[in-house]
Scaffold this motif. Structure first.
Motif, PDB file in Angstrom:
ATOM      1  N   GLN A   1     -57.129  29.948  -0.737  1.00  0.00           N
ATOM      2  CA  GLN A   1     -55.740  30.349  -0.524  1.00  0.00           C
ATOM      3  C   GLN A   1     -55.446  31.704  -1.184  1.00  0.00           C
ATOM      4  O   GLN A   1     -56.165  32.659  -0.960  1.00  0.00           O
TER       5      GLN A   1
ATOM      6  N   GLU B   1     -59.861  34.713  11.754  1.00  0.00           N
ATOM      7  CA  GLU B   1     -58.612  35.492  11.705  1.00  0.00           C
ATOM      8  C   GLU B   1     -58.073  35.582  10.280  1.00  0.00           C
ATOM      9  O   GLU B   1     -57.536  36.627   9.882  1.00  0.00           O
ATOM     10  N   ARG B   2     -58.222  34.514   9.499  1.00  0.00           N
ATOM     11  CA  ARG B   2     -57.673  34.513   8.142  1.00  0.00           C
ATOM     12  C   ARG B   2     -58.615  35.138   7.116  1.00  0.00           C
ATOM     13  O   ARG B   2     -58.171  35.800   6.180  1.00  0.00           O
TER      14      ARG B   2
ATOM     15  N   LEU C   1     -53.196  27.557   6.813  1.00  0.00           N
ATOM     16  CA  LEU C   1     -51.761  27.776   6.772  1.00  0.00           C
ATOM     17  C   LEU C   1     -51.154  27.086   5.549  1.00  0.00           C
ATOM     18  O   LEU C   1     -51.634  26.040   5.097  1.00  0.00           O
TER      19      LEU C   1
ATOM     20  N   SER D   1     -59.556  30.549  14.162  1.00  0.00           N
ATOM     21  CA  SER D   1     -58.528  30.555  13.118  1.00  0.00           C
ATOM     22  C   SER D   1     -59.116  30.886  11.750  1.00  0.00           C
ATOM     23  O   SER D   1     -58.472  31.556  10.931  1.00  0.00           O
ATOM     24  N   GLU D   2     -60.325  30.420  11.477  1.00  0.00           N
ATOM     25  CA  GLU D   2     -60.984  30.752  10.211  1.00  0.00           C
ATOM     26  C   GLU D   2     -61.232  32.249  10.110  1.00  0.00           C
ATOM     27  O   GLU D   2     -60.930  32.879   9.088  1.00  0.00           O
TER      28      GLU D   2
ATOM     29  N   LYS E   1     -59.084  29.697   3.602  1.00  0.00           N
ATOM     30  CA  LYS E   1     -57.632  29.798   3.707  1.00  0.00           C
ATOM     31  C   LYS E   1     -57.175  28.998   4.921  1.00  0.00           C
ATOM     32  O   LYS E   1     -57.795  29.060   5.980  1.00  0.00           O
TER      33      LYS E   1
END
Length: 377
Positions: A319, A197-198, A286, A194-195, A284
């Protein structure tokens, strides 16, 4: 023992090494762990990836499986009580398990204090129920626990013992086959899917800007797993004009070989500081996870070097502030300001010396003491 993610696995591997040197060879070490613990003969009942999740939203869909794993561990160890239990990080998983173990007469030691000095300070009450002894990575944490009536000891950070005070940049570059006189930037967009991917798309866009503004720059990207590589492959194809070396894991060598590090917030930021590297930190999550975290009372910093030095010594972009342009500008500032680089090297050297404390031996000594005090040894 239960370690919740790869950074905890590294710490737990160090603890196991110290315990094995102190205790008989036929002792059995089991629970949940990763590769560093496995190297010390640890028997992992579930893969560590089951607990390595990020953010509130990502966690929710995995809660049933995580709760089932914890239930099975608790049931197993209440029937066949271990000599002791060591929870390594993963506080939301480990504290409830530690409470059950402690109430059953099993001594509990927790390694890696949760950041109660940064947010969710109310957890200190639960920690007092859960933990016989807290092992702290950082010296300032001990007083917080003693004030709350919880036994605690500063044992240092295993990375500080492992990493040399003076990094060998030339040797690291030779190991990675890096040649040339241009600057080298290590790129670490995280260790979780997840890290990456962002952050990876933003990092690659920043790398493209850097290559235009600083011709001759070379990037080094360590990739630890095949799943992470599959996420990065489209970006590698899209930005194939970059001067870039992709290396199989070996993030510590990539950091040591670099001039500057662009990286996700996490343990790697401390590793970069111990290698005396200027860095730019980004992160970042969600949107809804970010809103929840804002309301938990964080310190103004998220990067460990800034937290430990209580100052924005290196820049952070979180963010919506994490844009390719902002990251590019910040990296160039770190690269071109030699006075800043000298100042960071000096401050990070002092930090390194403060955290170097013989973690493996000191941790094993305390665990041994707690088990003997509780008459388990």
């Amino acid at each position: 023992m239960v370690a919740g993610e790869l950074s905890g696995d590294l710490i737990a591997g160090s603890v196991l090494k110290g315990l094995k040197a102190r205790w008989p060879a036929d002792f059995i070490y089991t629970g949940i762990g990763g590769p560093h613990m496995g190297e010390q003969g640890f028997n992992s009942l579930w893969p560590i990836s089951k607990l390595s999740l990020m953010g509130y939203v990502e966690l929710i869909k995995h809660i049933p499986e995580i709760l089932l794993i914890r239930h099975r561990l608790r049931k197993r160890w209440l029937i066949d009580k271990p000599l002791g239990f060591v929870g390594v990080d993963a506080p939301d998983f480990n504290f409830d398990l530690e409470i059950a173990m402690r109430e059953a007469g099993v001594p509990t030691i927790h390694f890696v204090s949760p950041s109660i000095w940064a947010w969710r300070s109310g957890r200190i009450k639960k920690i007092k129920r859960a933990v016989d002894h807290m092992l702290c990575l950082f010296p300032f944490e001990v007083e917080i626990y003693k004030h709350a009536g919880i036994d605690a000891t500063f044992v240092g950070h295993p990375l500080a013992d492992k990493i040399p005070i003076v990094p060998d940049v030339a040797s690291a570059r030779a190991k990675l086959g890096l040649t040339g006189d241009g600057p080298i930037i290590a790129i670490l967009p995280g260790s979780r899917v997840s890290e990456v991917e962002r952050l990876a798309p933003i990092f690659f866009a920043a790398m493209k800007l850097l290559a235009v503004r600083e011709p001759g720059i070379h990037f080094v990207l360590p990739v630890a797993t095949s799943s992470l590589y599959s996420i990065l492959q489209p970006l590698l194809n899209k930005y194939d004009e970059l001067s870039l070396s992709v290396v199989d894991g070996r993030s510590h060598i990539a950091i040591e070989a670099s001039d500057i590090v662009l990286l996700a917030s996490g343990t790697a930021t401390l590793e970069a500081a111990l290698y005396k590297k200027p860095m730019v930190i980004s992160y970042k999550v969600l949107w809804i996870s970010a809103q929840i975290m804002k309301r938990q009372g964080y310190l103004p910093y998220v990067g460990l070097p800034n937290i430990l030095l209580d100052e924005f010594v290196v820049p952070e972009f979180l963010q919506d502030f994490a844009t390719p342009q902002a990251l590019c500008t910040a990296v160039l500032k770190q690269l071109q300001d030699f006075g800043l680089r000298d100042s960071l090297r000096e401050r990070f050297t002092h930090l390194h010396l403060a955290l170097r404390h013989g973690t493996a031996d000191r941790s094993a000594e305390i665990i041994d003491h707690v088990l003997r005090k509780k008459k388990r040894l």
